[in-house]
Design a protein around this motif. Structure first.
Motif, PDB file in Angstrom:
ATOM      1  N   PHE A 148      30.492  41.420  37.580  1.00 18.69           N
ATOM      2  CA  PHE A 148      31.861  41.022  37.859  1.00 18.69           C
ATOM      3  C   PHE A 148      31.892  40.125  39.098  1.00 18.69           C
ATOM      4  CE2 PHE A 148      33.045  44.889  35.502  1.00 18.69           C
ATOM      5  CZ  PHE A 148      34.134  44.419  34.776  1.00 18.69           C
ATOM      6  N   THR A 149      32.799  39.173  39.110  1.00 25.87           N
ATOM      7  CA  THR A 149      33.051  38.413  40.329  1.00 25.87           C
ATOM      8  C   THR A 149      33.970  39.253  41.219  1.00 25.87           C
ATOM      9  OG1 THR A 149      35.025  37.341  39.431  1.00 25.87           O
ATOM     10  CG2 THR A 149      32.906  36.211  39.098  1.00 25.87           C
ATOM     11  N   ALA A 150      34.040  38.888  42.483  1.00 22.28           N
ATOM     12  CA  ALA A 150      34.943  39.590  43.403  1.00 22.28           C
ATOM     13  C   ALA A 150      36.379  39.508  42.903  1.00 22.28           C
ATOM     14  CB  ALA A 150      34.829  38.996  44.808  1.00 22.28           C
ATOM     15  N   HIS A 187      37.437  39.360  39.790  1.00 15.04           N
ATOM     16  CA  HIS A 187      37.649  40.305  38.688  1.00 15.04           C
ATOM     17  C   HIS A 187      37.743  41.745  39.204  1.00 15.04           C
ATOM     18  CE1 HIS A 187      36.633  37.067  35.826  1.00 15.04           C
ATOM     19  NE2 HIS A 187      37.357  37.792  35.000  1.00 15.04           N
ATOM     20  N   LEU A 188      36.899  42.091  40.160  1.00 17.16           N
ATOM     21  CA  LEU A 188      36.974  43.441  40.744  1.00 17.16           C
ATOM     22  C   LEU A 188      38.315  43.661  41.437  1.00 17.16           C
ATOM     23  CD1 LEU A 188      33.394  43.832  42.239  1.00 17.16           C
ATOM     24  CD2 LEU A 188      34.356  45.046  40.274  1.00 17.16           C
ATOM     25  N   VAL A 240      40.989  44.294  38.815  1.00 14.30           N
ATOM     26  CA  VAL A 240      40.903  45.666  38.306  1.00 14.30           C
ATOM     27  C   VAL A 240      41.528  46.630  39.317  1.00 14.30           C
ATOM     28  CG1 VAL A 240      39.311  47.544  37.708  1.00 14.30           C
ATOM     29  CG2 VAL A 240      38.905  45.248  36.821  1.00 14.30           C
ATOM     30  N   ALA A 241      41.254  46.420  40.600  1.00 13.02           N
ATOM     31  CA  ALA A 241      41.841  47.274  41.641  1.00 13.02           C
ATOM     32  C   ALA A 241      43.360  47.171  41.631  1.00 13.02           C
ATOM     33  CB  ALA A 241      41.290  46.886  43.017  1.00 13.02           C
ATOM     34  N   THR A 266      44.688  49.012  38.501  1.00 15.32           N
ATOM     35  CA  THR A 266      44.583  50.466  38.599  1.00 15.32           C
ATOM     36  C   THR A 266      45.703  51.023  39.473  1.00 15.32           C
ATOM     37  OG1 THR A 266      42.203  50.291  38.316  1.00 15.32           O
ATOM     38  CG2 THR A 266      43.038  52.362  39.181  1.00 15.32           C
ATOM     39  N   ASP A 305      42.381  51.847  45.657  1.00 18.64           N
ATOM     40  CA  ASP A 305      42.130  50.546  45.048  1.00 18.64           C
ATOM     41  C   ASP A 305      42.913  49.451  45.765  1.00 18.64           C
ATOM     42  OD1 ASP A 305      40.339  51.430  42.979  1.00 18.64           O
ATOM     43  OD2 ASP A 305      42.084  52.341  42.025  1.00 18.64           O
ATOM     44  N   ARG A 307      41.001  48.699  48.797  1.00 21.38           N
ATOM     45  CA  ARG A 307      39.842  47.873  48.469  1.00 21.38           C
ATOM     46  C   ARG A 307      40.259  46.417  48.283  1.00 21.38           C
ATOM     47  NH1 ARG A 307      36.542  50.447  44.220  1.00 21.38           N
ATOM     48  NH2 ARG A 307      35.608  51.419  46.015  1.00 21.38           N
ATOM     49  N   PHE A 310      38.953  43.079  50.344  1.00 26.32           N
ATOM     50  CA  PHE A 310      38.470  41.827  49.755  1.00 26.32           C
ATOM     51  C   PHE A 310      39.187  40.642  50.398  1.00 26.32           C
ATOM     52  CE2 PHE A 310      37.006  44.046  45.739  1.00 26.32           C
ATOM     53  CZ  PHE A 310      35.708  43.576  45.779  1.00 26.32           C
TER      54      PHE A 310
END
Length: 75
Positions: free
Chosen positions: A13-15, A17-18, A21-22, A25, A30, A33, A37
């Motif tokens: 995953f790229t940053a 994409h992560l 997702v966070a 969620t 998250d 997080r 980023f």
């Protein structure tokens, strides 16, 4: 994105994409997080916004990603 790990090609995953997702969620850890980023400066905001738009995540929990970026830089 593909990376070479010990001679084996793997997908990661790229940053952005992560972070998406966070955001999706929506748990407190998250969101923390996601803020990490952003504060670390590892997200490409245009790429992140494109991912959010593509997956219908441009507005989660009443906060748009653009607003999140705008307020996080002021911290």
């Amino acid at each position: 994105m593909e990376k070479d790990v010990a001679g084996t090609s793997v997908r990661v995953f790229t940053a952005e994409h992560l972070a998406a997702v966070a955001l999706q969620t929506g748990r407190a850890k998250d969101k923390a997080r996601l803020l990490q980023f952003i504060e670390a400066g590892v997200l490409d905001s245009d790429r992140f916004q494109a991912i959010l738009t593509r997956h219908g995540l441009t507005r989660r929990g009443g906060v748009s990603s653009n607003n999140f970026f705008a307020t996080s830089h002021d911290l």
